[in-house]
Design a protein around this motif. Structure first.
Motif, PDB file in Angstrom:
ATOM      1  N   LEU A  35       0.752  -1.325  -0.246  1.00 60.83           N
ATOM      2  CA  LEU A  35      -0.224   0.068   0.268  1.00 60.83           C
ATOM      3  C   LEU A  35       1.099   1.361   0.117  1.00 60.83           C
ATOM      4  O   LEU A  35       2.009   1.312   0.251  1.00 60.83           O
ATOM      5  CB  LEU A  35      -1.012  -0.575   1.197  1.00 60.83           C
ATOM      6  CG  LEU A  35      -1.750  -0.949   0.988  1.00 60.83           C
ATOM      7  CD1 LEU A  35      -2.359  -1.113   2.615  1.00 60.83           C
ATOM      8  CD2 LEU A  35      -2.709  -0.956  -0.004  1.00 60.83           C
ATOM      9  N   PRO A  36       0.341   2.337  -0.227  1.00 62.89           N
ATOM     10  CA  PRO A  36       1.362   3.890   0.018  1.00 62.89           C
ATOM     11  C   PRO A  36       1.599   4.007   0.918  1.00 62.89           C
ATOM     12  O   PRO A  36       1.380   3.637   1.870  1.00 62.89           O
ATOM     13  CB  PRO A  36       0.337   4.688  -0.500  1.00 62.89           C
ATOM     14  CG  PRO A  36      -1.019   3.706  -1.344  1.00 62.89           C
ATOM     15  CD  PRO A  36      -1.182   2.926  -0.835  1.00 62.89           C
ATOM     16  N   ALA A  51      -7.004   2.912  -1.312  1.00 64.21           N
ATOM     17  CA  ALA A  51      -8.281   1.733  -1.600  1.00 64.21           C
ATOM     18  C   ALA A  51      -8.705   2.106  -3.362  1.00 64.21           C
ATOM     19  O   ALA A  51      -8.792   1.745  -4.092  1.00 64.21           O
ATOM     20  CB  ALA A  51      -9.464   2.735  -1.150  1.00 64.21           C
ATOM     21  N   PHE A  52      -8.185   3.557  -3.955  1.00 65.81           N
ATOM     22  CA  PHE A  52      -7.961   4.029  -5.174  1.00 65.81           C
ATOM     23  C   PHE A  52      -6.825   3.063  -6.559  1.00 65.81           C
ATOM     24  O   PHE A  52      -6.790   2.346  -6.741  1.00 65.81           O
ATOM     25  CB  PHE A  52      -7.454   4.871  -5.456  1.00 65.81           C
ATOM     26  CG  PHE A  52      -6.949   5.435  -6.937  1.00 65.81           C
ATOM     27  CD1 PHE A  52      -8.206   5.924  -8.134  1.00 65.81           C
ATOM     28  CD2 PHE A  52      -6.062   5.408  -7.952  1.00 65.81           C
ATOM     29  CE1 PHE A  52      -7.918   5.852  -9.196  1.00 65.81           C
ATOM     30  CE2 PHE A  52      -5.864   6.237  -8.991  1.00 65.81           C
ATOM     31  CZ  PHE A  52      -7.114   6.148  -9.948  1.00 65.81           C
ATOM     32  N   ALA A  55      -8.488  -0.537  -6.032  1.00 67.43           N
ATOM     33  CA  ALA A  55     -10.160  -0.889  -7.144  1.00 67.43           C
ATOM     34  C   ALA A  55      -8.649  -1.183  -8.301  1.00 67.43           C
ATOM     35  O   ALA A  55      -9.721  -1.434  -9.504  1.00 67.43           O
ATOM     36  CB  ALA A  55     -10.285   0.524  -6.932  1.00 67.43           C
ATOM     37  N   GLU A  56      -8.053  -0.274  -9.265  1.00 67.08           N
ATOM     38  CA  GLU A  56      -6.959  -0.113  -9.934  1.00 67.08           C
ATOM     39  C   GLU A  56      -6.823  -1.185 -10.401  1.00 67.08           C
ATOM     40  O   GLU A  56      -6.508  -2.254 -11.344  1.00 67.08           O
ATOM     41  CB  GLU A  56      -6.028   1.263 -10.219  1.00 67.08           C
ATOM     42  CG  GLU A  56      -7.237   2.376 -10.205  1.00 67.08           C
ATOM     43  CD  GLU A  56      -6.996   2.811 -11.416  1.00 67.08           C
ATOM     44  OE1 GLU A  56      -6.143   2.998 -12.460  1.00 67.08           O
ATOM     45  OE2 GLU A  56      -8.753   3.278 -11.464  1.00 67.08           O
ATOM     46  N   LEU A  57      -6.065  -2.432  -9.192  1.00 71.57           N
ATOM     47  CA  LEU A  57      -5.343  -3.741  -9.399  1.00 71.57           C
ATOM     48  C   LEU A  57      -6.752  -4.578  -9.512  1.00 71.57           C
ATOM     49  O   LEU A  57      -6.118  -4.982 -10.279  1.00 71.57           O
ATOM     50  CB  LEU A  57      -4.528  -3.577  -8.056  1.00 71.57           C
ATOM     51  CG  LEU A  57      -4.225  -4.695  -8.671  1.00 71.57           C
ATOM     52  CD1 LEU A  57      -2.862  -5.046  -9.335  1.00 71.57           C
ATOM     53  CD2 LEU A  57      -3.740  -5.551  -7.176  1.00 71.57           C
ATOM     54  N   THR A  75     -10.797  -2.432   6.107  1.00 76.23           N
ATOM     55  CA  THR A  75     -11.377  -1.460   5.302  1.00 76.23           C
ATOM     56  C   THR A  75     -10.864  -0.982   3.678  1.00 76.23           C
ATOM     57  O   THR A  75     -11.244  -0.508   3.566  1.00 76.23           O
ATOM     58  CB  THR A  75     -11.047  -0.020   6.556  1.00 76.23           C
ATOM     59  OG1 THR A  75     -11.272  -0.673   7.780  1.00 76.23           O
ATOM     60  CG2 THR A  75     -11.771   0.683   6.611  1.00 76.23           C
ATOM     61  N   VAL A  76      -9.675  -0.957   3.726  1.00 73.18           N
ATOM     62  CA  VAL A  76      -9.328  -0.745   2.385  1.00 73.18           C
ATOM     63  C   VAL A  76      -9.930  -1.422   1.367  1.00 73.18           C
ATOM     64  O   VAL A  76     -10.455  -1.097   0.316  1.00 73.18           O
ATOM     65  CB  VAL A  76      -7.930  -0.634   2.585  1.00 73.18           C
ATOM     66  CG1 VAL A  76      -7.104  -0.733   1.011  1.00 73.18           C
ATOM     67  CG2 VAL A  76      -7.210   0.889   2.972  1.00 73.18           C
ATOM     68  N   ALA A  77     -10.316  -2.773   1.662  1.00 73.39           N
ATOM     69  CA  ALA A  77     -10.482  -3.858   0.442  1.00 73.39           C
ATOM     70  C   ALA A  77     -12.307  -3.455   0.680  1.00 73.39           C
ATOM     71  O   ALA A  77     -12.997  -3.477  -0.227  1.00 73.39           O
ATOM     72  CB  ALA A  77     -10.641  -5.229   1.990  1.00 73.39           C
ATOM     73  N   MET A  78     -13.079  -3.023   1.475  1.00 74.13           N
ATOM     74  CA  MET A  78     -14.108  -3.154   1.587  1.00 74.13           C
ATOM     75  C   MET A  78     -14.312  -1.534   0.580  1.00 74.13           C
ATOM     76  O   MET A  78     -14.918  -1.635  -0.008  1.00 74.13           O
ATOM     77  CB  MET A  78     -14.471  -2.118   2.829  1.00 74.13           C
ATOM     78  CG  MET A  78     -14.941  -3.525   3.442  1.00 74.13           C
ATOM     79  SD  MET A  78     -16.286  -3.317   4.945  1.00 74.13           S
ATOM     80  CE  MET A  78     -14.510  -2.589   5.900  1.00 74.13           C
ATOM     81  N   LEU A  79     -13.542  -0.307   0.576  1.00 83.81           N
ATOM     82  CA  LEU A  79     -13.889   0.613   0.406  1.00 83.81           C
ATOM     83  C   LEU A  79     -13.436   0.529  -1.391  1.00 83.81           C
ATOM     84  O   LEU A  79     -13.846   1.119  -2.563  1.00 83.81           O
ATOM     85  CB  LEU A  79     -12.639   1.842   0.330  1.00 83.81           C
ATOM     86  CG  LEU A  79     -12.606   2.602   1.782  1.00 83.81           C
ATOM     87  CD1 LEU A  79     -11.540   3.289   2.480  1.00 83.81           C
ATOM     88  CD2 LEU A  79     -13.962   3.955   1.804  1.00 83.81           C
TER      89      LEU A  79
END
Length: 226
Positions: A35-36, A51-52, A55-57, A75-79
């Protein structure tokens, strides 16, 4: 061949998924990005940028994926799943939460601590209780640094995904370690609110239990995909 995307915890890195990558990589395509602000990915960390990236991946994959997140990674996965619902075949959320205002206190305490103290306090948990993994956990915590926790926990304290959980029309497995007391109620809330979700509480397991009980965590993913 199923694609599995693994999203690590705040302060960790893709290296924390090594047992699952090794066990699943011969049968599935396994993606475990940093992650970043973590591992080899430039920062800073933020929930929305993270999350972006996820989502792009998943949007770039030819078929819907099994998306797996642990801790803040859940939480990132949910977003990401809310951004790209058609690209997620299964969602796995371990030790995650949709609403965590209590972490504001944790954030304020961390503001007063030097990075070395944060690393020393958290490395045992981030190693899944395995002494041989503490060096790796410390390296990852130092790379992410204090700023990632201050940013991430601040955003998490302000976030409330509860009104959007019913939009997750995705088969969802909610996992939580029996000893991860802080996240048992949030896990119950996720399982009760996401329409097609079920909860499994893992006996004797803590928070980062994919490292504590790697074979069992991998088994849960394998059973879900099957």
């Amino acid at each position: 061949m199923t694609t599995i995307v693994l999203v690590h915890a705040l302060g960790s890195s893709s290296r924390a998924w090594q047992p699952q990558v090794a066990a699943l990589g011969d049968r599935h395509k396994v993606l475990a990005p940093d992650l970043p602000g973590h591992g080899g990915t430039p920062g800073p960390f933020g929930l929305e940028p993270a999350a972006f990236e996820i989502a792009e991946l998943i949007a770039a994959e030819p078929d819907p994926v099994t998306l797996v997140g642990i801790s803040v990674g859940a939480t990132v996965a949910m977003l990401a799943a809310l951004d790209e619902p058609s690209r997620v075949a299964n969602l796995v959320l371990s030790g995650g939460t949709a609403h965590a205002p209590g972490v504001a206190l944790q954030r304020n305490l961390m503001r007063l601590m030097p990075t070395g103290m944060i690393t020393a306090l958290m490395s045992g948990m981030y190693a899944g209780g395995r002494p041989e993994l503490k060096t790796q956990a410390k390296e990852d915590l130092r790379t992410a640094g204090k700023r990632a926790f201050i940013n991430g926990l601040g955003e998490l304290a302000a976030l409330d995904l509860r009104p959007r959980l019913t939009d997750l029309q995705i088969p969802t497995l909610v996992l939580c370690g029996e000893r991860d007391k802080e996240n048992l109620k949030p896990a119950e809330e996720l399982a009760a609110t996401i329409p097609n979700a079920r909860l499994e509480v893992i006996p004797e397991a803590g928070h980062i239990w994919n490292l504590q009980f790697p074979d069992l965590f991998t088994e849960k993913l394998t059973d879900l995909i099957a």
